[in-house]
Design an enzyme around this catalytic site. Structure first.
Site, PDB file in Angstrom:
ATOM      1  N   ARG A  76       0.814  -1.199   0.000  1.00 13.28           N
ATOM      2  CA  ARG A  76       0.000   0.000   0.000  1.00 13.28           C
ATOM      3  C   ARG A  76       0.857   1.263   0.000  1.00 13.28           C
ATOM      4  NH1 ARG A  76      -3.432   2.287   4.988  1.00 13.28           N
ATOM      5  NH2 ARG A  76      -4.341   4.061   3.929  1.00 13.28           N
ATOM      6  N   HIS A  80       0.641   4.430  -2.634  1.00 11.25           N
ATOM      7  CA  HIS A  80       0.424   5.814  -2.235  1.00 11.25           C
ATOM      8  C   HIS A  80       1.604   6.706  -2.608  1.00 11.25           C
ATOM      9  CE1 HIS A  80      -3.142   5.540   0.750  1.00 11.25           C
ATOM     10  NE2 HIS A  80      -3.198   4.563  -0.130  1.00 11.25           N
ATOM     11  N   ASN A 108      -4.450   9.106   4.203  1.00 13.53           N
ATOM     12  CA  ASN A 108      -3.348   8.430   4.882  1.00 13.53           C
ATOM     13  C   ASN A 108      -3.429   8.480   6.406  1.00 13.53           C
ATOM     14  OD1 ASN A 108      -2.190   7.959   2.361  1.00 13.53           O
ATOM     15  ND2 ASN A 108      -0.962   9.840   2.436  1.00 13.53           N
ATOM     16  N   HIS A 208      -6.213  -4.338  -1.962  1.00  4.20           N
ATOM     17  CA  HIS A 208      -6.102  -3.366  -0.834  1.00  4.20           C
ATOM     18  C   HIS A 208      -7.046  -3.468   0.393  1.00  4.20           C
ATOM     19  CE1 HIS A 208      -4.068  -0.144  -3.401  1.00  4.20           C
ATOM     20  NE2 HIS A 208      -3.246  -0.544  -2.508  1.00  4.20           N
TER      21      HIS A 208
END
Length: 369
Positions: A76, A80, A108, A208
């Site tokens: 992940r 990002h 986040n 995810h």
């Protein structure tokens, strides 16, 4: 299967942002768009030949000894990182005098994790090869090792990235797709970063989890949930607070989302009662929640996708993504092959190479901080 499905929250988009480099914006974009050609799987063959083994050893140690969910978290982080500023390690930077950390961006905050693992990898790599391997490359390698260790495909990671001296919190807030995006919006966001709005979209939707603080979620609903995230979900879990609206008040109708499988809806309501514990986790893939496989696509075909944006890949009438969902559901080999290609393509998003950026000594701060 390992616990790869346990955490990867979906962030798949970036906003190119210039700063810390003395060039014009147009030249910066041009250079970064072509710099992926300078990446190579053999970049560290002579300068740090043990780097891949070091990354694998540290990830495996955390996975098996302390945190089986860490592989999903590391994958992940790479997502990002690449979709905000490109793949340049900007997500790793802490707040500083001239830096607003991306860690505190809405997608986040109280969500991304694994920074301690990256720190440990960096420490061991610096011991073996001082001032040689970038934090951005460590993220890319850690993500690839995480997928492989969790039963997913492997690929040769192209490296040679350098680290950004800036962060882009505003880009992280606005460029990440939301869990309630329509298929058209998702396609637009993928196209904006140079990813294919069909095959890359469906491939990278295989991976995810969403973990967001319930208080933050409440503030999102007041903003019409503009900044909720979605993305790759073949593995992972979602907090009940994120999907509660689909179960009880979809689009302010006072009724559940009509695309939800009725049996699945009943199970989710038992797990996520109205106004219950919003942090309870629901499996993206209830069949193989801790493995990386193609079950996610069969789930979409059964109308059991947890997020609206996931189910849209299959349930949007006439969508050109439907046949890809069908293909991936029928063949794990086909999905794995496509996923690996899409990961390589995503890893090529606007890297810093050459004399741009730096090789950070500490992934959390720029070298002159």
């Amino acid at each position: 299967m390992s616990a790869f499905k346990s955490v990867v929250a979906a962030g798949l988009f970036f906003l190119i942002f210039v700063g810390g480099i003395s060039v014009s914006y147009s030249n910066y974009i041009h250079d970064r768009d072509r710099d992926h050609q300078r990446l190579s799987a053999t970049f560290y063959a002579t300068t740090c030949p043990r780097v891949t083994a070091i990354v694998r050893r540290v990830v495996r140690r955390f996975q098996y000894r302390t945190d089986p969910r860490i592989t999903a978290s590391l994958a992940r982080l790479h997502f990002h990182d690449c979709f905000v500023n490109g793949c340049d390690g900007s997500i790793l930077l802490d707040n500083a005098d001239k830096i607003e950390s991306e860690k505190e961006a809405l997608p986040n905050n109280n969500s991304v994790r694994g920074f301690d693992v990256i720190d440990e990898i960096k420490t061991e790599v610096e011991r073996a090869c001082p001032a040689t391997v970038s934090c951005a490359d460590i993220l890319a390698m850690a993500a690839a090792e995480s997928v492989c260790l969790s039963g997913g495909p492997s690929w040769r990671v192209r490296v040679g990235r350098r680290d950004s001296r800036i962060a882009n919190r505003s880009g992280a807030n606005t460029a990440i797709p939301v869990g309630f995006d329509t298929l058209d919006v998702l396609k637009s966001k993928f196209s904006a970063v140079g990813l294919d709005p069909t095959i890359d979209l469906v491939s990278l939707s295989g991976n995810h989890e969403i973990l967001i603080d319930r208080d933050i979620f409440s503030s999102f609903t007041k903003k019409k949930m503009r900044n909720l995230l979605s993305g790759a979900h073949t593995f992972g879990r979602v907090q009940c607070g994120i999907i509660e609206h689909r179960l009880y008040n979809f689009s302010n109708t006072g009724a559940p989302d009509p695309t939800l499988n009725p049996t699945f809806l009943a199970r989710l309501r038992r797990l996520c009662p109205r106004n219950g514990n919003g942090t309870t986790l629901a499996n993206q893939d209830p069949i193989t929640p801790d493995g990386f496989d193609n079950t996610y696509y069969s789930i979409l075909r059964a109308n059991k996708g947890l997020l609206t944006s996931d189910q849209a890949l299959f349930s949007t009438p006439g969508a050109d993504t439907i046949h890809i969902v069908n293909r991936f559901s029928a063949s794990q080999f086909t999905f794995f092959k496509s996923f690996a290609k899409s990961m390589i393509k995503m890893g090529n998003i606007s890297p810093l190479t050459g004399t741009y950026g730096e090789i950070r000594f500490n992934c959390r701060r720029v070298n002159d901080d």
